[in-house]
Motif scaffolding. Sequence first.
Motif, short mmCIF file in Angstrom:
data_model
loop_
_atom_site.label_atom_id
_atom_site.label_comp_id
_atom_site.label_asym_id
_atom_site.label_seq_id
_atom_site.Cartn_x
_atom_site.Cartn_y
_atom_site.Cartn_z
N MET A 144 12.50 6.47 -8.87
CA MET A 144 13.08 6.67 -7.54
C MET A 144 14.42 7.39 -7.62
SD MET A 144 12.16 3.21 -5.42
CE MET A 144 13.03 2.17 -6.58
N GLY A 145 15.07 7.35 -8.79
CA GLY A 145 16.32 8.09 -8.92
C GLY A 145 16.16 9.58 -8.72
N PHE A 146 14.96 10.12 -8.93
CA PHE A 146 14.74 11.55 -8.75
C PHE A 146 14.78 11.97 -7.28
CE2 PHE A 146 13.21 11.11 -13.05
CZ PHE A 146 13.54 12.31 -13.64
N VAL A 147 14.68 11.01 -6.37
CA VAL A 147 14.81 11.34 -4.94
C VAL A 147 16.17 10.90 -4.41
CG1 VAL A 147 12.33 11.25 -4.56
CG2 VAL A 147 13.69 9.17 -4.23
N GLY A 148 17.10 10.56 -5.33
CA GLY A 148 18.46 10.25 -4.91
C GLY A 148 18.76 8.79 -4.77
N ALA A 149 17.94 7.90 -5.41
CA ALA A 149 18.14 6.46 -5.26
C ALA A 149 18.98 5.86 -6.38
CB ALA A 149 16.79 5.74 -5.19
N GLY A 150 19.76 6.67 -7.10
CA GLY A 150 20.70 6.16 -8.08
C GLY A 150 20.08 5.86 -9.43
N GLY A 151 20.92 5.41 -10.37
CA GLY A 151 20.45 4.99 -11.67
C GLY A 151 20.18 6.14 -12.63
N LEU A 152 19.43 5.82 -13.68
CA LEU A 152 19.12 6.81 -14.72
C LEU A 152 18.34 8.00 -14.17
CD1 LEU A 152 18.09 4.46 -17.68
CD2 LEU A 152 20.06 6.00 -17.62
N GLY A 153 17.46 7.74 -13.22
CA GLY A 153 16.65 8.83 -12.67
C GLY A 153 17.49 9.87 -11.96
N ARG A 184 17.00 8.91 3.49
CA ARG A 184 17.34 9.55 4.76
C ARG A 184 18.09 8.62 5.69
NH1 ARG A 184 14.43 14.14 6.07
NH2 ARG A 184 15.89 14.19 7.82
N ALA A 185 17.81 7.31 5.58
CA ALA A 185 18.41 6.35 6.51
C ALA A 185 19.81 5.93 6.08
CB ALA A 185 17.51 5.11 6.65
N VAL A 186 19.99 5.61 4.79
CA VAL A 186 21.27 5.08 4.32
C VAL A 186 22.02 6.04 3.41
CG1 VAL A 186 20.40 2.73 4.51
CG2 VAL A 186 20.25 3.91 2.31
N GLY A 187 21.41 7.17 3.08
CA GLY A 187 22.07 8.15 2.23
C GLY A 187 21.74 7.96 0.76
N LEU A 188 22.25 8.89 -0.06
CA LEU A 188 22.02 8.83 -1.50
C LEU A 188 22.71 7.61 -2.11
CD1 LEU A 188 22.61 12.59 -2.36
CD2 LEU A 188 20.41 11.46 -2.08
N GLY A 189 22.11 7.09 -3.18
CA GLY A 189 22.74 5.97 -3.86
C GLY A 189 21.78 4.84 -4.14
N PRO A 190 22.23 3.83 -4.85
CA PRO A 190 21.35 2.73 -5.25
C PRO A 190 20.86 1.85 -4.12
CG PRO A 190 23.62 2.26 -5.85
CD PRO A 190 23.60 3.68 -5.37
N THR A 191 21.52 1.88 -2.96
CA THR A 191 21.07 1.03 -1.85
C THR A 191 19.65 1.37 -1.44
OG1 THR A 191 23.34 0.83 -1.02
CG2 THR A 191 21.56 0.31 0.51
N ARG A 218 0.82 -1.21 0.00
CA ARG A 218 0.00 0.00 0.00
C ARG A 218 0.86 1.26 0.00
NH1 ARG A 218 -5.04 -0.84 -1.82
NH2 ARG A 218 -6.04 -2.60 -0.77
N VAL A 219 2.04 1.19 0.58
CA VAL A 219 2.94 2.35 0.61
C VAL A 219 3.74 2.37 -0.68
CG1 VAL A 219 4.81 3.49 1.85
CG2 VAL A 219 3.09 2.17 3.12
N PRO A 220 3.66 3.43 -1.48
CA PRO A 220 4.39 3.46 -2.76
C PRO A 220 5.90 3.34 -2.56
CG PRO A 220 2.76 5.22 -2.65
CD PRO A 220 2.85 4.64 -1.27
N GLU A 221 6.56 2.76 -3.57
CA GLU A 221 8.00 2.59 -3.48
C GLU A 221 8.73 3.92 -3.41
OE1 GLU A 221 6.80 1.82 -7.84
OE2 GLU A 221 6.13 1.24 -5.84
N LEU A 222 8.13 4.98 -3.94
CA LEU A 222 8.76 6.30 -3.87
C LEU A 222 8.84 6.79 -2.43
CD1 LEU A 222 9.96 8.51 -5.68
CD2 LEU A 222 7.71 9.58 -5.75
N VAL A 223 7.82 6.49 -1.64
CA VAL A 223 7.84 6.88 -0.22
C VAL A 223 8.91 6.09 0.52
CG1 VAL A 223 6.48 6.98 1.90
CG2 VAL A 223 5.40 7.53 -0.30
N TRP A 224 8.98 4.78 0.24
CA TRP A 224 10.04 3.98 0.87
C TRP A 224 11.41 4.48 0.46
CZ3 TRP A 224 8.81 1.31 4.86
CH2 TRP A 224 7.60 0.62 4.94
N ALA A 225 11.56 4.88 -0.80
CA ALA A 225 12.85 5.39 -1.27
C ALA A 225 13.24 6.66 -0.51
CB ALA A 225 12.80 5.66 -2.77
N LEU A 226 12.28 7.55 -0.29
CA LEU A 226 12.57 8.76 0.48
C LEU A 226 13.02 8.43 1.90
CD1 LEU A 226 9.59 11.03 -0.65
CD2 LEU A 226 12.02 11.50 -1.02
N LEU A 227 12.36 7.45 2.52
CA LEU A 227 12.75 7.05 3.87
C LEU A 227 14.14 6.43 3.90
CD1 LEU A 227 9.36 5.50 5.12
CD2 LEU A 227 10.30 7.74 5.67
N PHE A 228 14.43 5.57 2.94
CA PHE A 228 15.73 4.90 2.93
C PHE A 228 16.86 5.85 2.53
CE2 PHE A 228 13.21 0.88 2.49
CZ PHE A 228 13.63 0.33 3.69
#
Length: 275
Positions: free
Chosen positions: A225-234, A144-151, A132-142
């Motif tokens: 998700m790359g637009f929120v700092g999660a790596g990759g093409l985005g 903040r937790a682990v920093g920018l990047g593909p992790t 129910r929670v979109p992956e974009l929201v999880w990406a924003l949380l992670f």
Amino acid sequence: MLTRDSRDPAARPRLLLTLLAIALLWPSIHFSELDLSVLVAGDSQSEMGRFISAFWPPAHDQAFIQLLLQATLQTLAIATAGMALALLLAIPASLLASRALSLSAASRGGRPSCWGPPLRWPVRGLPIFLRRVPELVWALLFVRAVGLGPTAGVLAIAITYSGMLGKVYAEIFESVDQRPAHALLQAGSGRLAAFCYGILPNVAAELLSYTVYRWECAIRASVVMGFVGAGGLGQQMDLSLRMFASGEVASLLLTFLVLVLLADQLSRLLRWRLA
């Protein structure tokens, strides 16, 4: 001239449904402030023309192509690693949530015990919450937790898609004929053996088809998700947009389009071979 007997009996229900759809659609158009006339306005057309013309020619210098290749491989890696982690979570959750391997159902002729559903409700509820929670929201949380990047992207896909896969897998297990698995359980077989020999052969094609489809969706999600700092093409596209490098954005968009088309063709091929 139509008589009463020759009139379409479904005409009135269709008219009522049409009026209901219009009544529901009109508030949506009003509150979204949709105004299509801006697309044909002279200022808007000239501005869109300048915006589109800035994308040509796409960037193709050697340094950027190397960066583009690295971002593309990273996007594929995020989607694939996220799906692998999602499967590690989804498969056990789906087996626990499904009634297909219920010992009480097998011994009672398909009737569940009074204790089975309450024990399965929490297991069924967790995948519902995760998906129910979109992956974009999880990406924003992670992020903040682990920093920018593909992790952060890998973890976000793993969490969201484990809920999706777990729910659908459990429904697939329960939709097939469960008598072979129940017969194995009544004969003293273990649950894992009953699943491997009584259920898995009948659902393997459907499971693989849905998994490949979700992997295709994960590629799209990893770019967003790359637009929120999660790596990759985005993430690279976001950086190019911030620097107003329209040629780089065009190359990134073309690469993303080709990547999605290739993933879609691979998905179709596998589904056709498994059909």
